[in-house]
Design a protein around this motif. Structure first.
Motif, PDB file in Angstrom:
ATOM      1  N   GLY A 102       0.775  -1.238   0.000  1.00 42.54           N
ATOM      2  CA  GLY A 102       0.000   0.000   0.000  1.00 42.54           C
ATOM      3  C   GLY A 102       0.804   1.283   0.000  1.00 42.54           C
ATOM      4  N   VAL A 103       2.092   1.197  -0.338  1.00 43.16           N
ATOM      5  CA  VAL A 103       2.909   2.416  -0.333  1.00 43.16           C
ATOM      6  C   VAL A 103       2.871   3.149  -1.677  1.00 43.16           C
ATOM      7  N   GLY A 104       2.160   2.573  -2.654  1.00 43.20           N
ATOM      8  CA  GLY A 104       2.030   3.237  -3.953  1.00 43.20           C
ATOM      9  C   GLY A 104       2.956   2.658  -5.005  1.00 43.20           C
ATOM     10  N   LYS A 105       3.401   1.442  -4.770  1.00 39.44           N
ATOM     11  CA  LYS A 105       4.338   0.794  -5.690  1.00 39.44           C
ATOM     12  C   LYS A 105       3.727   0.614  -7.079  1.00 39.44           C
ATOM     13  N   SER A 106       2.502   0.107  -7.125  1.00 39.71           N
ATOM     14  CA  SER A 106       1.881  -0.127  -8.437  1.00 39.71           C
ATOM     15  C   SER A 106       1.605   1.187  -9.148  1.00 39.71           C
TER      16      SER A 106
ATOM     17  N   SER B 170      -3.035  -4.959  -9.722  1.00 36.64           N
ATOM     18  CA  SER B 170      -3.804  -3.737  -9.929  1.00 36.64           C
ATOM     19  C   SER B 170      -3.365  -2.993 -11.179  1.00 36.64           C
TER      20      SER B 170
ATOM     21  N   VAL C  59       7.772  11.725  -3.969  1.00 35.83           N
ATOM     22  CA  VAL C  59       6.528  11.955  -4.703  1.00 35.83           C
ATOM     23  C   VAL C  59       5.461  12.363  -3.692  1.00 35.83           C
TER      24      VAL C  59
HETATM   25  N1  LIG Z   1       1.276   9.914  -4.005  1.00 35.70           N
HETATM   26  C1  LIG Z   1       0.037   9.513  -3.781  1.00 35.70           C
HETATM   27  N2  LIG Z   1      -0.953  10.374  -3.497  1.00 35.70           N
HETATM   28  C2  LIG Z   1      -2.229   9.982  -3.267  1.00 35.70           C
HETATM   29  N3  LIG Z   1      -2.628   8.702  -3.329  1.00 35.70           N
HETATM   30  C3  LIG Z   1      -1.698   7.768  -3.618  1.00 35.70           C
HETATM   31  C4  LIG Z   1      -0.322   8.108  -3.858  1.00 35.70           C
HETATM   32  N4  LIG Z   1       0.349   6.966  -4.151  1.00 35.70           N
HETATM   33  C5  LIG Z   1      -0.555   5.972  -4.071  1.00 35.70           C
HETATM   34  N5  LIG Z   1      -1.782   6.446  -3.747  1.00 35.70           N
HETATM   35  C6  LIG Z   1      -3.008   5.662  -3.549  1.00 35.70           C
HETATM   36  O1  LIG Z   1      -2.737   4.726  -2.525  1.00 35.70           O
HETATM   37  C7  LIG Z   1      -3.352   3.475  -2.800  1.00 35.70           C
HETATM   38  C8  LIG Z   1      -2.275   2.382  -2.843  1.00 35.70           C
HETATM   39  O2  LIG Z   1      -1.451   2.597  -3.973  1.00 35.70           O
HETATM   40  P1  LIG Z   1      -0.881   1.386  -4.831  1.00 35.70           P
HETATM   41  O3  LIG Z   1      -1.940   0.407  -5.124  1.00 35.70           O
HETATM   42  O4  LIG Z   1      -0.138   1.971  -5.961  1.00 35.70           O
HETATM   43  O5  LIG Z   1       0.122   0.792  -3.758  1.00 35.70           O
HETATM   44  P2  LIG Z   1       0.882  -0.607  -3.735  1.00 35.70           P
HETATM   45  O6  LIG Z   1       2.124  -0.392  -2.941  1.00 35.70           O
HETATM   46  O7  LIG Z   1       1.022  -1.168  -5.085  1.00 35.70           O
HETATM   47  O8  LIG Z   1      -0.141  -1.468  -2.905  1.00 35.70           O
HETATM   48  P3  LIG Z   1      -0.239  -3.073  -2.768  1.00 35.70           P
HETATM   49  O9  LIG Z   1       0.700  -3.437  -1.700  1.00 35.70           O
HETATM   50  O10 LIG Z   1      -1.669  -3.293  -2.397  1.00 35.70           O
HETATM   51  O11 LIG Z   1       0.117  -3.656  -4.097  1.00 35.70           O
HETATM   52  C9  LIG Z   1      -4.074   3.646  -4.116  1.00 35.70           C
HETATM   53  O12 LIG Z   1      -5.408   3.920  -3.833  1.00 35.70           O
HETATM   54  C10 LIG Z   1      -3.415   4.851  -4.746  1.00 35.70           C
HETATM   55  O13 LIG Z   1      -4.280   5.568  -5.577  1.00 35.70           O
END
Ligand SMILES: Nc1ncnc2c1ncn2[C@@H]1O[C@H](COP(=O)(O)OP(=O)(O)OP(=O)(O)O)[C@@H](O)[C@H]1O
Ligand SMILES: [Mg+2]
Length: 375
Positions: A122-126, A154, A322
């Motif tokens: 959930g840190v925004g990697k995808s 995702s 970011v």
């Molecule tokens: N810089 C940002 N500003 C606002 N929202 C963000 C930002 N980066 C990510 N998000 C939001 O946070 C949520 C998690 O992002 P994302 O799915 O990219 O994370 P992830 O690390 O891939 O999560 P996972 O571990 O579930 O795969 C999403 O709803 C995304 O839109």
């Protein structure tokens, strides 16, 4: 006279590109009989499989290309299907001499492989991976993206790939859907409705990820990005073994508590031989309209991870911070990454800076051993 006209039509139609294979139809041996009688062009083409999803588009493009030839008043397109022999010849040519099931991303390949990893989920990697892929493609790089986060895929949604979209199969070769110029493959494209991978075990996950690398026809790529699952589980280890020369980007938040697991994910990647090329801090302070900064997740996490992963001979930079960005989130929800939908947004600008840095680093810094040893 008519033959010259038919030749002109053949040339025009032959230059139409197959949207999935991204090569001209002439090169793919897809042209069949082409004649022009009394101003009417009869154009025969053969596609790879019946009901190929790109068929409508190819037929329309062929129609338009033939109609644009001077002297052609009307066009009739006859769409046929390749014979199994023709298809085999085509897949062999596409494989470019590689045996089936051979991995095209070995250490000698010209494609840079960049795995995007994080400790925490959930840190925004995808979101970062999708934006980075699209930004590199917009710079003219040939980009592939593997969604290896098999439990939390995702990427298709972030790139606006319609649910239910599947890769086209030509025998045992799979053609990845293309979105925003990025060739994308995800486990989400292989699940039947209602099916889930939660119950899959290590060996099955291993095979699936391996298949992404061997059976998906990406063609020549400059960069292959991999959206890793969070943490240091089975998939990370599998990919470490399959791609020991990959570069790694570590994503973390400013929160110190997230740093420790992020550092660990970088160290595990390094143990398999992969090289950590940088850290991206996501969800850093948002600047409010009155100019004050809202640092929801604190500050300093990205730099802490970069420092901890740096070694004397091999410093790991914090490439960018970011900021939190409503536009990034809405862009992701809409399937149009923020670097395209709102490139002036502060988060988009930060990600574009990551794309620049990654692009500049190029192959030379990718950790491949140099062909000579320094004195
Ligand atoms: N810089 C940002 N500003 C606002 N929202 C963000 C930002 N980066 C990510 N998000 C939001 O946070 C949520 C998690 O992002 P994302 O799915 O990219 O994370 P992830 O690390 O891939 O999560 P996972 O571990 O579930 O795969 C999403 O709803 C995304 O839109
Ligand atoms: Mg994700």
């Amino acid at each position: 006279m008519t033959d010259a006209l038919a030749d002109a039509v053949r040339r025009a139609v032959g230059a139409v590109t197959d949207p999935e294979l991204r090569r001209p139809l002439a090169d793919l041996d897809m042209l069949r009989e082409i004649t022009v009688t009394d101003g009417v062009a009869h154009v025969g083409i053969a596609l790879t499989i019946v009901g190929c999803p790109a068929a409508t588009r190819i037929e329309a493009d062929v129609h338009a290309a033939a109609a644009a030839v001077a002297g052609v008043d009307a066009v009739q397109v006859a769409v046929g299907v390749m014979t199994p022999e023709e298809r085999r010849a085509l897949t062999e040519r596409l494989r470019d001499g590689r045996a089936p099931r051979q991995m095209p991303f070995g250490p000698d390949a010209l494609t840079r492989v960049i795995a995007v990893t994080s400790g925490k989920g959930g840190v925004g990697k995808s979101s970062l991976t999708a934006n980075l892929a699209v930004a590199l493609a917009a710079r003219g790089r040939r980009v592939g993206l593997i969604d290896a986060d098999v439990h939390g895929f995702s990427i298709p949604g972030l790139l606006g790939i319609a649910p239910g979209t599947q890769p086209t199969r030509i025998d045992d070769l799979m053609l990845p859907p293309v979105a925003h110029d990025v060739k994308t493959i995800s486990i989400g494209m292989f699940l039947r409705e209602g099916e889930s991978v939660v119950a899959w075990r290590g060996p099955m996950l291993h095979r699936t990820v391996q298949q992404f690398l061997t059976d998906v026809f990406f063609g020549d790529l400059d960069v292959l990005l991999i959206d890793m699952p969070p943490g240091t589980g089975d998939i990370a280890i599998t990919l470490g073994q399959l791609l020991p020369h990959a570069e790694v980007l570590v994503v973390t938040t400013p929160q110190e508590a997230a740093a420790e697991v992020a550092i660990r994910s970088g160290l595990v990647a390094r143990q398999t031989g992969q090289r950590v090329i940088g850290v991206v801090e996501n969800m850093s302070a948002l600047t409010l309209p009155d100019g004050t900064a809202l640092d929801l997740f604190g500050a300093g996490g990205g730099q802490a991870v970069a420092d901890a992963l740096s070694q004397d001979a091999d410093p790991v930079p914090l490439i960018a911070s970011v900021p939190l960005s409503p536009a990034l989130r809405t862009g992701g929800d809409a399937g149009v990454p923020v670097v395209l939908s709102d490139p002036a947004d502060p988060a988009a600008r930060a990600i574009l800076a990551v794309a620049d840095a990654v692009d500049r680093a190029g192959r030379g810094l990718s950790g491949r051993p140099l062909p000579f040893s320094p004195r």
